[in-house]
Design an enzyme around this catalytic site. Structure first.
Site, PDB file in Angstrom:
ATOM      1  CG  ASN A 382     -28.631-109.653  -7.942  1.00 44.84           C
ATOM      2  OD1 ASN A 382     -28.014-109.219  -6.978  1.00 44.84           O
ATOM      3  ND2 ASN A 382     -29.037-110.899  -8.007  1.00 44.84           N
ATOM      4  CG  ASP A 383     -24.281-109.366 -10.399  1.00 48.63           C
ATOM      5  OD1 ASP A 383     -24.596-109.881  -9.313  1.00 48.63           O
ATOM      6  OD2 ASP A 383     -24.012-110.011 -11.413  1.00 48.63           O
TER       7      ASP A 383
END
Lengths: 456, 96
Positions: A382-383
């Protein structure tokens, strides 16, 4: 220390030096690890040979600890590696604490200031390493909530505990008739500081925390070496402390954050609202449709993250990659330095699944190729693929280098649900025009894609 | 020279040596490096053995024994787990 013992220690130190050196290169790493274990053996033999030893309990301890260690090392799944390494690390810290403590209870009368200072250092660093690693273990294994745990006045409390420790340390070093309750208070506060220090660190920051705790365990051993005036402890401990620090710095750089941010930031918890809200909608896609796109692709990049580890999807991913290759497609894996929960986490998992080393690419090598990539498949990351890090100055992760999957022609995101990721940040990637969401368990999704390829 | 100064001297050199040895590590080796160096930090086992075998009081010996058990877990487990990981890396390299 006798002359023979010292000679043994020199040999052990040389073996450690070569061992660490060789761990830094892929061809020699395994031999390096073996050399360093040989060094450990030499050091243990040396201390066993010193005079006045009673061996019974030494043997019991060695066999007991050794078999426990061997058992867990053999049994652990590769996905459970981060927490096991954290646990071992904590035990090393605890051991240094106990060695210093054993020295302190010798009835030798008052210690010189220097000895008291290093006993204090070994107690504190060893204690912080122990409980800090235990909390990290709890978070990594899911026994504790992985989210940063924040409470009011947290920073103030941590600072107060640290200051009180320091005060007690000064009193301990200066005062010859130091009271026992105060000594126990030092141990207790050190243990508490480890817990308090790691609780606010979130899962995404774990690689930094683990690397730092690793460095601490070395420094603790080093301090214990000063306590018992043993040079092999000092040499080995200092080298581990230094190499752990380097790893910590590498991890921090990969996230574009300072060590202070990681330790005191409580990242994700207080900044959950930060960053612009994403516009548009997430566009889901079925595995059937995804299959047709993958089947037509000639260049596919997989971007694994912690979600792949959780779903244990690495073997299915490897199978899909092999099928894509058979289909004439070029496949590679882009690995962000802080993907997963410990440094190099994804490399270990993909190695376990037998993904050829040539297919693993580092972030900087893969980003220039992204615009020529047909499909980027994000698996539970995600990040590390959040374009807000590049574009949105108000985002808490602005400036962190990412893998630019948003530049690929199509991006698949495999994700369990529509919720925000681990860090609680909005990821504008999910609503981009060329992004398609594949909801569900990553392993099931990949397995169904594999099934489609096989069925065709 | 004062033995303490000598130890500090060794300490300083070892720190610099540690930095020099690990200046550039490929990211694929980050985990093995960490778990391998973690095993080395179990060197405190030497102090634990000394305290267990030659501690001045029973209490010191008990503390030493506990230290020994934990350090042995760290050393044996750490080296074995690192070897297992590196074994997987190697197999893959030889294949293609």
């Amino acid at each position: 220390m006798s002359g023979l013992t010292s000679l043994f220690y020199i040999v052990a130190s040389i073996l450690f030096i070569f061992g660490i050196k060789m761990l830094g290169s892929a061809e020699t790493a395994r031999r390096g690890n073996f050399l360093s274990s040989l060094g450990m053996l030499v050091a243990i033999v040396a201390v066993l040979l010193s005079s006045g030893m009673s061996y019974t309990w030494i043997m019991v301890g060695l066999v007991l600890g050794g078999s426990l260690g061997a058992f867990s090392a053999r049994k652990v799944e590769m996905t459970g590696m981060p927490e096991l390494v954290a646990l071992f690390n904590g035990f090393g810290g605890l051991s240094s604490l106990l060695v210093a403590w054993a020295e302190e209870v010798q009835p030798a009368g008052a210690n010189p200031i220097f000895t008291d200072s290093v006993i204090f250092a070994a107690l504190v660093i060893g204690g912080v390493t122990f409980t800090g690693s235990l909390v990290a273990y709890g978070k990594l294994s899911g026994k504790l909530d992985g989210k940063p745990l924040l409470f009011p006045n947290q920073k103030a409390i941590n600072v107060a505990v640290a200051a009180l420790l320091l005060l007690l340390g000064v009193a301990y070093a200066l005062q010859s008739g130091f009271s026992l309750p105060a000594f126990y208070l030092i141990v207790l506060l050190a243990l508490a500081l480890g817990v308090l220090g790691v609780l606010p660190i979130g899962g995404g920051d774990m690689p930094v925390a683990i690397a730092l705790l690793n460095s601490f365990s070395g420094i603790a051993a080093c301090a214990a070496g000063f306590v018992i005036l043993n040079n092999v402890l000092i040499v080995a401990g200092a080298m581990v402390g230094a190499s752990g620090l380097i790893l910590t710095i590498i991890m921090c750089k990969a996230m574009n954050r300072t060590l202070g941010d990681v330790l005191f930031g409580g990242f994700g918890a207080e900044s959950a609202g930060g960053g612009a809200e994403a516009e548009g909608e997430m566009k889901p896609i079925t595995a059937d449709d995804a299959y047709y796109i993958l089947e037509a692709a000639s260049q596919v990049i997989f971007v694994p993250g912690y979600g792949m580890a959780v779903a244990q999807a690495q073997h299915a991913v490897k199978e899909l990659a092999a099928l894509l290759e058979e289909n004439g497609c070029e496949v590679s894996f882009a690995i962000h330095p802080v993907a997963g929960r410990m440094p190099g986490h994804m490399n270990v998992l993909l190695a376990e699944a037998d993904v050829p080393y040539e297919q693993l690419a580092e972030m900087d090598d893969v980003n220039p190729l992204m615009s020529n990539t047909d499909v980027a498949v994000v698996i539970g990351a995600n990040d590390v693929v959040n374009p807000a890090a590049l574009e949105d100055e108000s985002s808490p992760i602005y400036g962190m280098p990412i893998i630019n999957v948003h530049q690929a022609r199509t991006t698949f995101v495999l994700k369990r649900g529509q919720g925000k990721g681990f860090s609680g940040l909005v990821n504008p990637l999910f609503t981009r025009a060329n992004t398609r969401m594949l909801y569900g368990d990553a392993k099931e999704t990949i397995t169904s894609l594999v099934g489609q390829f096989k069925g065709s | 020279m004062d033995p303490l100064i000598l130890l500090l001297f060794i300490f300083t050199l070892a720190i610099f040596l540690g930095f020099e040895l690990i200046s550039r590590v490929p990211s694929q080796l980050h985990t093995p490096l960490m778990s391998g160096s973690n095993a080395i930090s179990g060197i405190t086992i030497v102090g634990a053995i000394a305290a267990t075998g030659a501690g001045a009081t029973l209490f010191a010996q008990i503390l030493g024994f506990l230290a020994l058990v934990f350090a042995s877990i760290n050393v044996v487990g750490g080296y074995l787990v690192t070897d297992r990981m590196l074994g997987m890396f190697k197999k893959k390299g030889g294949k293609k």
